[in-house]
Design a protein around this motif. Structure first.
Motif, PDB file in Angstrom:
ATOM      1  N   GLU A 168       0.855  -1.256  -0.092  1.00 44.71           N
ATOM      2  CA  GLU A 168       0.047   0.009   0.060  1.00 44.71           C
ATOM      3  C   GLU A 168       0.752   1.076   0.089  1.00 44.71           C
ATOM      4  O   GLU A 168       0.484   2.395  -0.686  1.00 44.71           O
ATOM      5  N   CYS A 169       2.177   1.121   0.618  1.00 41.33           N
ATOM      6  CA  CYS A 169       3.119   2.449   0.856  1.00 41.33           C
ATOM      7  C   CYS A 169       3.488   2.754  -0.730  1.00 41.33           C
ATOM      8  O   CYS A 169       3.152   4.136  -0.970  1.00 41.33           O
ATOM      9  N   GLU A 170       3.845   2.013  -1.414  1.00 44.38           N
ATOM     10  CA  GLU A 170       4.329   2.083  -2.892  1.00 44.38           C
ATOM     11  C   GLU A 170       3.133   2.678  -3.809  1.00 44.38           C
ATOM     12  O   GLU A 170       3.396   3.596  -4.427  1.00 44.38           O
ATOM     13  N   ALA A 171       1.869   2.190  -3.550  1.00 45.09           N
ATOM     14  CA  ALA A 171       0.839   2.566  -4.346  1.00 45.09           C
ATOM     15  C   ALA A 171       0.556   4.047  -4.111  1.00 45.09           C
ATOM     16  O   ALA A 171      -0.182   4.749  -4.620  1.00 45.09           O
ATOM     17  N   THR A 172       0.629   4.110  -2.769  1.00 43.76           N
ATOM     18  CA  THR A 172      -0.096   5.715  -2.302  1.00 43.76           C
ATOM     19  C   THR A 172       1.053   6.718  -2.254  1.00 43.76           C
ATOM     20  O   THR A 172       0.607   7.804  -2.391  1.00 43.76           O
TER      21      THR A 172
END
Ligand code: SF4
Ligand code: FES
Length: 247
Positions: free
Chosen positions: A219-223
């Motif tokens: 989720e970190c990379e996606a956001t």
């Protein structure tokens, strides 16, 4: 454009918060999200009501000060975009927009949408620097750096320290932030002598600050508004393993 804002209102760190409802009417599609909040705040002040507290500084996507969870997405729904660069034209007229602060144990809410992100500073203080005397600025090409490493270090250095990665992670992990800071220094010759001590100290500070661990949700990379890659977390983990072997 007209919107209904459901905004997290919380008077202080020790007070209980709740979602309030505020109308945002007659907003130009070219207004940025933060400008829309400015307009709403001016109207609240005119009515003698408390404005919405939110963090911001540069308003051009470089300082990392802004950021809220908008309709469940940190910095809103647009990829690679900070909240200050999100525009109201990307919403639909009549939308109800939910606006909440970053949610993480390490980021206590100070007021409304403002959280205390000093836990990220504690990680930097533990080793996010080079302590060697480097003298005055050397000529650009005096220290040879392989092109691949220079490019990767620049990608890592794109992190603006906003904390959206923490807010999006189900574990409230700060691994993407920490790994970006570790990689931007560790990949360069100037950062190499302290590389393994740095990773140990910064990861310890991250755990002490109350951030969770990484379990590869992504989720970190996606956001991340700067599209920092999770590959840097692998870089951090390799260095952490090497630092344990060295010990
Ligand atoms: S890694 Fe991305 S999301 Fe996390 S603090 Fe840096 S810029 Fe923000
Ligand atoms: S206000 Fe600086 S990045 Fe948004």
């Amino acid at each position: 454009m007209d919107f209904t804002l459901r905004v997290w209102r919380q008077a202080g760190p020790k007070t209980k918060g709740k979602l309030g409802q505020i109308a945002a009417k007659d907003i130009s599609p070219d207004t940025s999200f933060l400008e829309m909040l400015d307009i709403v705040n001016e109207r609240l002040l005119e009515k003698g009501e408390e404005p919405i507290a939110f963090d911001h500084d540069c308003r051009e996507g470089i300082c990392g000060a802004c950021g809220c969870v908008v309709n469940g997405f940190a910095h809103g729904h647009q990829e690679g975009t900070t909240l200050c660069q999100l525009h109201m034209r990307s919403f639909s007229n009549g939308d109800t927009i939910y606006i909440e602060p970053w949610r993480a144990r390490a980021f206590p809410v100070l007021k409304d949408l403002i959280v205390d992100r000093s836990a990220l500073d504690a990680i930097i203080t533990a080793g996010g620097y080079i302590s060697l005397r480097t003298g005055s600025a050397p000529d650009g090409n005096a220290i040879a750096v392989p092109k691949d490493n220079a490019d990767l270090a620049m990608d890592a250095a794109a992190c603006i320290g906003c904390g959206a990665c923490v807010a999006s992670c189900p574990n409230a992990s700060a691994m993407l932030f920490t790994s970006a800071k570790i990689a931007q220094l560790g990949l360069l010759p100037q950062g190499a002598p302290e590389r393994l001590d740095r990773v140990k100290n910064m990861v310890t500070a991250m755990e002490d600050a109350g951030f969770g661990s990484c379990t590869n949700h992504g989720e970190c990379e996606a956001t991340c508004p700067k599209e920092v890659s999770m590959d840097f977390i692998a870089f951090l983990n390799r260095d952490l393993m090497k630092s344990a072997i060295k010990k």
